[in-house]
Enzyme design. Structure first.
Site, PDB file in Angstrom:
ATOM      1  N   ASN A 176       0.810  -1.225   0.000  1.00 57.98           N
ATOM      2  CA  ASN A 176       0.000   0.000   0.000  1.00 57.98           C
ATOM      3  C   ASN A 176       0.837   1.267   0.000  1.00 57.98           C
ATOM      4  O   ASN A 176       0.513   2.227  -0.699  1.00 57.98           O
ATOM      5  CB  ASN A 176      -0.916   0.026   1.221  1.00 57.98           C
ATOM      6  CG  ASN A 176      -2.356  -0.337   0.920  1.00 57.98           C
ATOM      7  OD1 ASN A 176      -3.251   0.012   1.673  1.00 57.98           O
ATOM      8  ND2 ASN A 176      -2.599  -1.037  -0.164  1.00 57.98           N
TER       9      ASN A 176
ATOM     10  N   HIS B 199      -9.614   3.915  -5.482  1.00 55.52           N
ATOM     11  CA  HIS B 199      -9.498   3.619  -4.055  1.00 55.52           C
ATOM     12  C   HIS B 199      -8.073   3.823  -3.521  1.00 55.52           C
ATOM     13  O   HIS B 199      -7.860   3.745  -2.327  1.00 55.52           O
ATOM     14  CB  HIS B 199      -9.940   2.170  -3.825  1.00 55.52           C
ATOM     15  CG  HIS B 199     -10.263   1.827  -2.405  1.00 55.52           C
ATOM     16  ND1 HIS B 199     -11.129   2.571  -1.631  1.00 55.52           N
ATOM     17  CD2 HIS B 199      -9.835   0.807  -1.605  1.00 55.52           C
ATOM     18  CE1 HIS B 199     -11.233   2.021  -0.427  1.00 55.52           C
ATOM     19  NE2 HIS B 199     -10.455   0.964  -0.387  1.00 55.52           N
TER      20      HIS B 199
ATOM     21  N   ARG C 153       0.650  -9.450  -6.402  1.00 50.44           N
ATOM     22  CA  ARG C 153      -0.434  -9.545  -5.419  1.00 50.44           C
ATOM     23  C   ARG C 153      -0.999 -10.961  -5.352  1.00 50.44           C
ATOM     24  O   ARG C 153      -1.366 -11.442  -4.264  1.00 50.44           O
ATOM     25  CB  ARG C 153      -1.534  -8.530  -5.758  1.00 50.44           C
ATOM     26  CG  ARG C 153      -1.182  -7.090  -5.439  1.00 50.44           C
ATOM     27  CD  ARG C 153      -1.116  -6.804  -3.946  1.00 50.44           C
ATOM     28  NE  ARG C 153      -2.398  -6.911  -3.305  1.00 50.44           N
ATOM     29  CZ  ARG C 153      -3.172  -5.855  -2.981  1.00 50.44           C
ATOM     30  NH1 ARG C 153      -2.778  -4.624  -3.260  1.00 50.44           N
ATOM     31  NH2 ARG C 153      -4.326  -6.043  -2.383  1.00 50.44           N
TER      32      ARG C 153
END
Length: 286
Positions: free
Chosen positions: A48, A266, A188
């Site tokens: 992140n 997001h 990921r």
């Protein structure tokens, strides 16, 4: 020396016996910024916020924390709702590190944890920056579950998750699909299908599904008790926690303001990298 995953990696055990992994950089005597990541498959503090760390470390002692059940932190069975459990774990880590007060950045799931810290451990919080946060946003106009949450459920509930499911999930996170490269999907996906990561995801999911704890995740009901200056940040095109979810929090939190990034989903810290960094640094510095 350039900052990378390895040379910023740290672990510590809290008084409760929980081992948390985190990354740290910046002057030891500077004010502290804590960054708490979101909760998608394969998420971690580094995934992140790793790119943002060097920018913040120029001004702050900056810690990126793998929340419980994520990254290289412990993945225990939870004895309460996730936000309360993670907030207590982060508070315990700060106690071990001798950090008495910090600014907090919380993205999505990490936003819910940051809010719970502000509610239950007020003495630790200086200022609060929330990015499309969970728990405190209420969709007034958007349908539930949102597109992003549907894709998260699809990946986590699949007996054998695929790269295609990971790509579909990541595409709901971003406004610009170009950032969802094959390499990003692979990174990921590899993290998400690790057996330890799947255990953590299952245990986190079980906590959210526990009917006895669900009301404790409705942080919007307690938003009026947040006493610290709060900056709500949102991507205008967020398809996980849509922008209309900001309105109740903006009204309820006594000292709240809202910044909206256009052409952004997001992940404001990625898609609006320079603007987000400037905004956060200015908010924490004044």
């Amino acid at each position: 020396m350039s900052l990378d995953y390895a040379n910023t990696s740290r672990t510590a055990k809290t008084a409760a016996g929980l081992t948390l992994h985190y990354h740290e950089a910046g002057p030891a005597d500077a004010p502290v910024v804590i960054m708490l990541h979101g909760g998608g498959p394969g998420a971690s503090a580094w995934s992140n916020f790793g790119a943002n760390l060097p920018v913040f470390a120029e001004h702050f002692r900056t810690l990126l924390i793998d929340q419980p059940c994520f990254g290289r932190s412990d993945k225990p069975e939870l004895d309460r709702d996730y936000f309360s459990f993670s907030a207590a774990a982060v508070a315990g880590l700060l106690g071990e590190l001798g950090i008495e007060k910090a600014h907090f950045i919380g993205n999505s799931l990490g936003g819910g944890t940051a809010v719970r810290i502000a509610l239950d451990h007020q003495h630790l919080v200086d200022k609060l920056l929330l990015m499309g946060p969970g728990g405190i946003s209420v969709n007034l106009f958007s349908a539930d579950p949102t597109a992003g949450i549907k894709q998260l459920f699809a990946f986590n509930s699949a007996p054998e998750p695929t790269r295609e499911l990971m790509r579909a999930f990541l595409l709901t996170m971003a406004y610009d699909p170009a950032i969802v490269t094959d390499a990003f999907v692979e990174e990921r996906y590899t993290q998400a299908v690790d057996p330890d990561a799947r255990l953590g995801s299952a245990r986190m999911g079980a906590a959210f599904a526990n009917p006895a704890w669900q009301q404790d995740t409705m942080l919007w009901r307690e938003a009026h008790r947040i006493t610290r200056p709060t900056l709500l940040t949102w991507g205008r095109e967020d398809r996980v926690n849509p922008l209309d979810g900001a309105l109740l929090a903006l009204k309820a939190i006594p000292d709240a303001r809202l910044h909206v990034f256009p052409h952004c989903g997001h992940w404001a810290q990625t898609e609006a990298f320079d603007a987000f960094n400037r905004l956060a640094l200015d908010f924490f510095s004044h």
